[in-house]
Design a protein around this motif. Structure first.
Motif, PDB file in Angstrom:
ATOM      1  N   GLU A  42      -5.738   1.013   6.053  1.00  0.00           N
ATOM      2  CA  GLU A  42      -5.773   2.442   5.719  1.00  0.00           C
ATOM      3  C   GLU A  42      -5.309   3.307   6.899  1.00  0.00           C
TER       4      GLU A  42
ATOM      5  N   GLU B 261       0.827  -1.213   0.000  1.00  0.00           N
ATOM      6  CA  GLU B 261       0.000   0.000   0.000  1.00  0.00           C
ATOM      7  C   GLU B 261       0.862   1.264   0.000  1.00  0.00           C
ATOM      8  N   VAL B 262       1.977   1.226   0.749  1.00  0.00           N
ATOM      9  CA  VAL B 262       2.888   2.383   0.784  1.00  0.00           C
ATOM     10  C   VAL B 262       3.470   2.584  -0.615  1.00  0.00           C
ATOM     11  N   SER B 263       3.844   1.466  -1.242  1.00  0.00           N
ATOM     12  CA  SER B 263       4.419   1.540  -2.580  1.00  0.00           C
ATOM     13  C   SER B 263       3.411   2.133  -3.564  1.00  0.00           C
ATOM     14  N   ARG B 264       2.135   1.712  -3.464  1.00  0.00           N
ATOM     15  CA  ARG B 264       1.104   2.235  -4.381  1.00  0.00           C
ATOM     16  C   ARG B 264       0.799   3.697  -4.117  1.00  0.00           C
ATOM     17  N   ARG B 265       0.624   4.032  -2.820  1.00  0.00           N
ATOM     18  CA  ARG B 265       0.177   5.396  -2.503  1.00  0.00           C
ATOM     19  C   ARG B 265       1.275   6.428  -2.741  1.00  0.00           C
ATOM     20  N   PHE B 266       2.520   6.076  -2.443  1.00  0.00           N
ATOM     21  CA  PHE B 266       3.581   7.094  -2.526  1.00  0.00           C
ATOM     22  C   PHE B 266       4.568   6.855  -3.661  1.00  0.00           C
TER      23      PHE B 266
ATOM     24  N   VAL C 254      -1.535   3.089   7.050  1.00  0.00           N
ATOM     25  CA  VAL C 254      -0.860   3.833   5.974  1.00  0.00           C
ATOM     26  C   VAL C 254      -1.014   5.348   6.194  1.00  0.00           C
ATOM     27  N   ASP C 255      -2.156   5.775   6.757  1.00  0.00           N
ATOM     28  CA  ASP C 255      -2.320   7.200   7.087  1.00  0.00           C
ATOM     29  C   ASP C 255      -1.268   7.628   8.105  1.00  0.00           C
TER      30      ASP C 255
ATOM     31  N   GLU D 170       1.961   7.942   6.416  1.00  0.00           N
ATOM     32  CA  GLU D 170       2.010   9.172   5.602  1.00  0.00           C
ATOM     33  C   GLU D 170       2.472  10.355   6.465  1.00  0.00           C
TER      34      GLU D 170
END
Ligand code: DC
Length: 226
Positions: A212, A19-24, A215-216, A219
């Motif tokens: 989520e 998820e970190v890879s996708r979001r950032f 991951v927030d 962030e």
């Protein structure tokens, strides 16, 4: 920027790293897949995993590379051959700790791991990322979760999309819990780069948070360190 994610089996490292890879837009490095590739190749070539020198030599001689994402996982290749599914079998699960405890194998994996991170943002997951592979990572996370919850996640992941009898499911969870506890003990007690929480890591217990929410939180940590 390098984000190091360490923690025991089933603590959510892979999901969070993905998820970190996708979001950032960070490149994702799954170091467990590398130890799995060494164990698989030793099994296929009938190299005794207890023979430390032979396995270390084998680890030095093969090339492990990563390809595009498939079913949410990055594909893994050994000398150009796709091993993405073959490294996730129960047989490899049972044998991978021996490959990972081998100091020569770990030395052989350091070079490609560090090369992977050259010149780009990387989120790397494993057991010794913040302690050994990237001790200067800008952000270190140590993910944990209740062992029973980790076993439950593994089993549900295995049967994703299938209808499975409740009784069978709880028996499988009990067996998986025993396997996880055995593997945690091996990974934490070995002499070479054992699983440890680095002093400067942020500990996150993923038991009661959604992906989520975690991951927030990451962030916010990334923004603080940029
Ligand atoms: O995360 P995983 O279940 O795919 O890891 C497979 C094995 O490799 C596990 O026994 C721990 C070991 N490992 C390790 O020793 N060091 C790493 N950096 C990553 C995984």
């Amino acid at each position: 920027m390098i984000i190091a994610i360490d923690g025991p089996a089933g603590s959510g490292k892979s999901t969070i790293a993905r998820e970190v890879s996708r979001r950032f837009g960070f490149a994702k490095l799954d170091t467990g897949a590398m130890y799995r590739s060494v164990a698989l190749t030793a099994l296929r070539r009938k190299v005794d995993l207890a023979d430390e020198n032979a396995v270390a030599e084998l680890a030095q001689s093969i090339s492990i590379t990563f390809g595009a994402e498939c079913h949410g996982n990055v594909s893994v290749f050994v000398d150009g051959q796709d091993v993405s599914d073959a490294i996730r079998t129960p047989e490899v699960d049972r044998n991978v700790s021996a490959a990972a405890a081998n100091a020569g194998v770990r030395r052989a994996m350091l070079v490609p791991q560090r090369l992977f991170a050259e010149g780009r943002d990387v989120v790397a997951e494993g057991r010794d990322i913040g302690s050994v592979v990237f001790p200067h990572a800008e952000l270190k996370l140590f993910l944990t979760a209740d062992p029973r919850e980790r076993a439950r996640r593994r089993v549900l992941q295995r049967h994703e999309g299938e209808a499975v009898d409740e009784g069978l499911l709880s028996a499988e969870i009990a067996q998986t819990l025993a396997d996880i506890e055995r593997r945690d003990a091996l990974d934490s007690q070995r002499a070479a780069a054992p699983l440890v929480c680095p002093d400067d890591a942020v500990r996150i217990d993923s038991t009661s948070f959604t992906i989520e929410q975690i991951v927030d939180q990451i962030e916010r940590l990334i923004e603080e360190r940029r």
